[in-house]
Design an enzyme around this catalytic site. Structure first.
Site: not given
Length: 459
Positions: A84, A160, A184
């Site tokens: 990420k 996210s 997320s």
């Protein structure tokens, strides 16, 4: 070794990758070249924000040499991973999905979790997209583009950890590491039909991960199977081999809440959950349906005092959202962070005190081996176009998307989302199993036991 023998098919789990490498069917250098080529050729440029080809090739050569010498580092040696876009990679700025950080000082060292997994032989392919500053469960990003859910109909990826979910679901990488503050990891896992595991606090090292909420931030992994999760979890804790084993389904004791988590759920979400639950019960699991008052109290506390994540995000980004930089941020992120500007310190203290009490109370409730089960998200992935066009719809949808998963973050639960079917349009749904703080081993052993039953025909 010939190219024909070295072909690595897409959509292989980490375990399948490992088996191919160990058997000599594929060489690590060939497999990583194919991975990099697949990423470069992908028709969705919004999935990866950058690749690290030289780093990946060097790691692949080292894995290949170990493979040929018969001294593999273990199951994950030579297996590719994506990060990420908030994990430090040495020599690169950490952009956290924001253009504001594109010219930030390069990281002096890798994030601790990067170091741990590379020590187990994993090969870093690059960084994947995310919601700006990790502040949404939807996954839109106006700066780097929005990764498109691979199940069609231009649906959102979930956030996210948006790029993580899509990269794994499309078979570009078998493993992607994300963060989970309000859902997320588990939300993009559910929306993309893959497995997503969120640790309880302190299980994996947080150093070098760009923060959102120091209280609620946890790390996690998105991959294709629970066994993959178990292997990554072991490596993330510095273990050579996992220290847990599959149990018996007859030992599973599940609490299904009768409050909050089924409110406004889509029919397919409920049907798929109930079908999986029936399969578990028929296999011998003990199911108890009852209200958990703590869940209602969490939502009431968020309404009364404002969410913890909003207050802590505002403290972190106040200068940005109150200054000229706000015009260069995602308007939805900036406006949501600004909502906490009027939150008094007394409200923050009150909700933190209530959290300590509720964490202790629910941990005691789950101490006897209970797990909690309910749908990961109340709905399937919604339309990208509709949410980009209507900010009010975005706010309402984001709140509904986060509702079920944020409960676990508030209570410091560990959680794992397992695919359990799809709706009439083929959009996936997820089955969320959660355990109390520090009960990750129990949760993962149960998930190993239950995965095939939960997946059913969808497996």
């Amino acid at each position: 070794m010939g190219r024909e023998l070295s072909y690595m098919p897409a959509h292989r789990s980490a375990v399948q990758w490992a088996a191919q490498l160990a058997a000599g069917v594929v060489d690590a250098t060939d497999a990583i070249e194919q991975t990099l080529a697949a990423v470069d050729a992908c028709d969705d440029p919004a999935i990866f924000t950058l690749t690290t080809p030289e780093r990946a090739r060097a790691a692949a050569r080292a894995a290949s040499a170990r493979q040929q010498d018969g001294c593999s580092l273990g199951w994950l040696d030579g297996v590719p991973a994506a990060w990420k876009d908030l994990f430090d990679l040495s020599g690169l700025p950490t952009t956290a999905g924001s253009r504001l950080l594109a010219d930030a000082q390069p990281a002096a060292a890798d994030a601790a979790i990067v170091t741990r997994l590379e020590a187990a032989g994993m090969v870093s392919i690059g960084r994947v997209n995310m919601t700006e500053f990790a502040f949404s469960g939807i996954g839109l990003n106006p700066h780097y583009g929005t990764p498109v859910n691979p199940h069609g109909h231009r649906r959102v990826p979930g956030g996210s950890s948006s790029g993580s979910g899509v990269a794994v679901a499309r078979g570009l990488v078998p493993v992607s590491i994300g963060t989970d503050t309000s859902g997320s990891v588990r939300i993009p896992a559910a929306f993309n039909g893959i497995v997503g595991y969120k640790t309880s606090g302190g299980r994996w090292p947080m150093q070098g991960a760009y923060p959102l909420s120091h209280t609620l931030d946890t790390l996690g992994v998105l991959c294709l199977s629970v066994l993959d999760v178990v292997l990554v979890d072991a490596a993330a804790r510095g273990l050579a081999v996992p220290d847990l084993r599959r149990g018996s389904v007859r030992d599973l004791r599940l609490i299904v809440p009768t409050n909050v988590v089924f409110d406004e759920c889509e029919p397919a979400v409920i049907q798929n959950f109930e079908t999986a639950l029936t399969r578990l019960e028929n296999a011998g699991a003990y199911i108890e349906r009852r209200a958990l008052p703590a869940l209602d109290e969490i939502l009431a506390l968020n309404t009364q005092h404002g969410p913890i994540v909003n207050a802590e995000a505002y403290a972190l980004h106040r200068d940005r959202v109150e200054g000229d930089a706000a015009a260069r941020m995602d308007r939805r992120v900036a406006s949501r962070i600004r909502l906490a500007a009027a939150t008094p310190l007394t409200a923050y203290i009150a909700i933190m005190e209530a959290r300590r009490r509720l964490v202790a109370e629910t941990a005691a409730m789950l101490a006897e081996g209970w797990l909690v089960a309910y749908p990961t998200v109340a709905h399937v992935a919604p339309s990208i176009d509709a949410l980009e066009a209507d900010d009010d719809l975005f706010v309402r949808t984001n709140m509904k998307t986060l509702r079920n998963t944020l409960l676990g973050n508030f209570l410091d639960w560990c959680g794992i989302s397992i695919p359990n079917g799809s709706d009439a349009q083929g959009m996936p749904t997820g089955f969320l199993l959660s355990g109390g703080p520090g009960r990750d081993d129990h949760l993962l052993a149960a998930a190993l036991t239950a995965e095939g039953i939960i997946r059913g025909a969808a497996g």
